[in-house]
Design an enzyme around this catalytic site. Structure first.
Site, mmCIF file in Angstrom:
data_model
loop_
_atom_site.group_PDB
_atom_site.id
_atom_site.type_symbol
_atom_site.label_atom_id
_atom_site.label_comp_id
_atom_site.label_asym_id
_atom_site.label_seq_id
_atom_site.Cartn_x
_atom_site.Cartn_y
_atom_site.Cartn_z
ATOM 1 N N ASP A 27 -6.493 0.980 1.266
ATOM 2 C CA ASP A 27 -6.366 1.108 2.719
ATOM 3 C C ASP A 27 -7.625 0.543 3.367
ATOM 4 O OD1 ASP A 27 -8.341 2.965 2.291
ATOM 5 O OD2 ASP A 27 -7.470 4.447 3.654
ATOM 6 N N LYS A 36 0.831 -1.214 0.000
ATOM 7 C CA LYS A 36 0.000 0.000 0.000
ATOM 8 C C LYS A 36 0.861 1.258 0.000
ATOM 9 C CE LYS A 36 -1.657 1.968 3.527
ATOM 10 N NZ LYS A 36 -2.253 2.206 4.845
#
Ligand code: SF4
Length: 144
Positions: A75, A57
């Protein structure tokens, strides 16, 4: 950042979650950036993910925001709202990322994850989502 040191860095970031670990990672990766990359942040996923504390991420965020690549960082907000809205049936960050990359038109990919994060944070909240005023309520899977 490296000159600042872990202890002083902790003071600056102590309002965020897991700040002790994050401070440790930032100092460790800063040292690597100096020693191995001449002080520059590298621009490939492989190099970014090799740095301490940098996972898929974070690497995607850097590639998108700093290097202008059409990446889709997933997320906690995206992971939660995408199945709810009907944008993905996956329950894993990688699965949601792959689904979004398939369906989001190219011209929106640069900013789509920002819009989705903000939508999850302020409109499609975990508890009591604001469906009555939501701008996509007519196409949301929750209402179909
Ligand atoms: S209609 Fe409700 S559940 Fe669907 S995206 Fe909007 S806020 Fe979320």
């Amino acid at each position: 950042m490296y000159a600042l040191g872990e202890e002083k860095l902790r003071e600056y970031i102590k309002s965020i979650n897991l700040y002790r670990n994050k401070a440790k990672y930032v100092i460790a990766l800063s040292k690597i950036l100096i020693d191995k990359y001449n002080g520059e942040v590298p621009g490939t996923r492989e190099e970014l993910e090799s740095l301490p504390g940098v996972g898929r991420k974070s690497a995607s965020v850097v590639l998108n925001v700093a290097f202008g690549k059409p990446e889709m960082p997933v997320d906690t907000h995206l992971l939660r709202i995408c199945p709810r809205i009907g944008l993905s049936a996956s329950t894993t960050p990688l699965g949601v990322e792959k689904d979004l990359l398939k369906i989001i038109p190219k011209e929106y990919l640069m900013n789509a994850h920002h819009w989705l994060i903000l939508h999850g944070r302020y409109v499609c909240t975990a508890h009591n989502p604001k469906c009555e005023t939501c701008c996509i309520s007519d196409i949301c899977a929750k209402n179909l």
